[in-house]
Design an enzyme around this catalytic site. Structure first.
Site, PDB file in Angstrom:
ATOM      1  N   GLY B  45     -58.068 -40.107  70.068  1.00  0.00           N
ATOM      2  CA  GLY B  45     -58.388 -40.671  71.380  1.00  0.00           C
ATOM      3  C   GLY B  45     -59.495 -39.942  72.124  1.00  0.00           C
ATOM      4  O   GLY B  45     -59.874 -40.320  73.234  1.00  0.00           O
ATOM      5  N   HIS B  46     -60.008 -38.865  71.581  1.00  0.00           N
ATOM      6  CA  HIS B  46     -61.058 -38.101  72.272  1.00  0.00           C
ATOM      7  C   HIS B  46     -62.239 -37.959  71.350  1.00  0.00           C
ATOM      8  O   HIS B  46     -62.276 -37.076  70.510  1.00  0.00           O
ATOM      9  CB  HIS B  46     -60.517 -36.729  72.673  1.00  0.00           C
TER      10      HIS B  46
END
Lengths: 86, 152
Positions: B45-46
């Site tokens: 997610g990053h």
């Protein structure tokens, strides 16, 4: 050093670490660093190190543990300074 | 203290252990390494479709090597003699992080963290910590402090 003078110096040292401004306005010998001013234990260490520099004294673990209020700090500073002057 | 012995004393485990090995363990400072695994959960997610190691994870890695490992070593040094191994409870808390970031760290990169002790007094350890990448370039640096206590 007179009590009032020590309190004045302490107030300056403590200021950057205070979380409760209302309690800080009423800074007196009964003021408790953690309970009233909401200073955390890490910043209490910074304050003690600043006190050592400002008053040219050494504070040991025992004294540190007993330093709950402004009054405690004043007592410790006065005691250490007497030892210092001897 | 040996590196492996020290790492075993850390209160972290997968997936939140950010220390692979330690190279220089001293009283004034410490150096250690960590490789960010490509499979790490945070890359999902990053960022979306663009995996970069989150700054908070870099700071955590700096803190684990630079403050906690160094702190455990200093606590050990503080003992007069080698005491019989009674497991004492290690209590730690991060108290301050002030870090600047200069370069991104991508999945699979190995970093080197070096830490210099500023002071260790009244259970507070304050350090200047730097992280470099494999090219030796500065990734991030800053001041990190923590409270480290070993319960009797």
């Amino acid at each position: 050093m007179e009590t009032n003078e020590i309190i004045y110096c302490l107030k300056k040292i403590v200021k950057p670490y205070v979380q409760n401004d209302l309690a800080f306005q009423d800074f007196n010998i009964k003021t408790d660093f953690t309970r009233d001013l909401e200073i955390n234990s890490a910043h209490l260490v910074d304050i003690v190190l600043d006190v050592e520099d400002e008053f040219n004294i050494a504070i040991d673990n025992q004294a540190m543990e007993n330093m709950m209020t402004v009054g405690d700090a004043v007592k410790i500073i006065k005691k250490k300074q007497v030892n210092h002057d001897r | 203290m040996q590196a492996t012995e020290l790492i075993e004393k850390l209160p972290y485990s997968y997936p939140f252990l950010y220390v692979d090995d330690l190279e220089e363990i001293g009283e004034e400072g410490i150096t250690g390494h960590y490789t960010f695994p490509e499979s790490a959960f945070y890359y999902q997610g990053h960022f979306k479709n663009n995996p970069v190691t989150p700054g908070v994870i870099l700071a955590e890695c700096m803190a684990q090597i630079g403050v906690v490992c160094l702190g455990i070593n200093l606590l050990q040094k503080g003992k007069e003699v080698e005491e019989p191994e009674e497991e004492k409870e290690l209590q730690i808390a991060m108290s301050n992080v002030d870090v600047d970031f200069f370069l991104p760290v991508f999945p699979g990169e190995r970093v080197t963290v070096t830490s210099k002790k500023e002071y260790f007094r009244f259970n507070k350890l304050k350090c200047n910590v730097k992280m470099r990448n494999e090219e030796g370039k500065l990734v991030c640096k800053g001041e990190i402090s923590g409270m480290i206590v070993e319960d009797e």
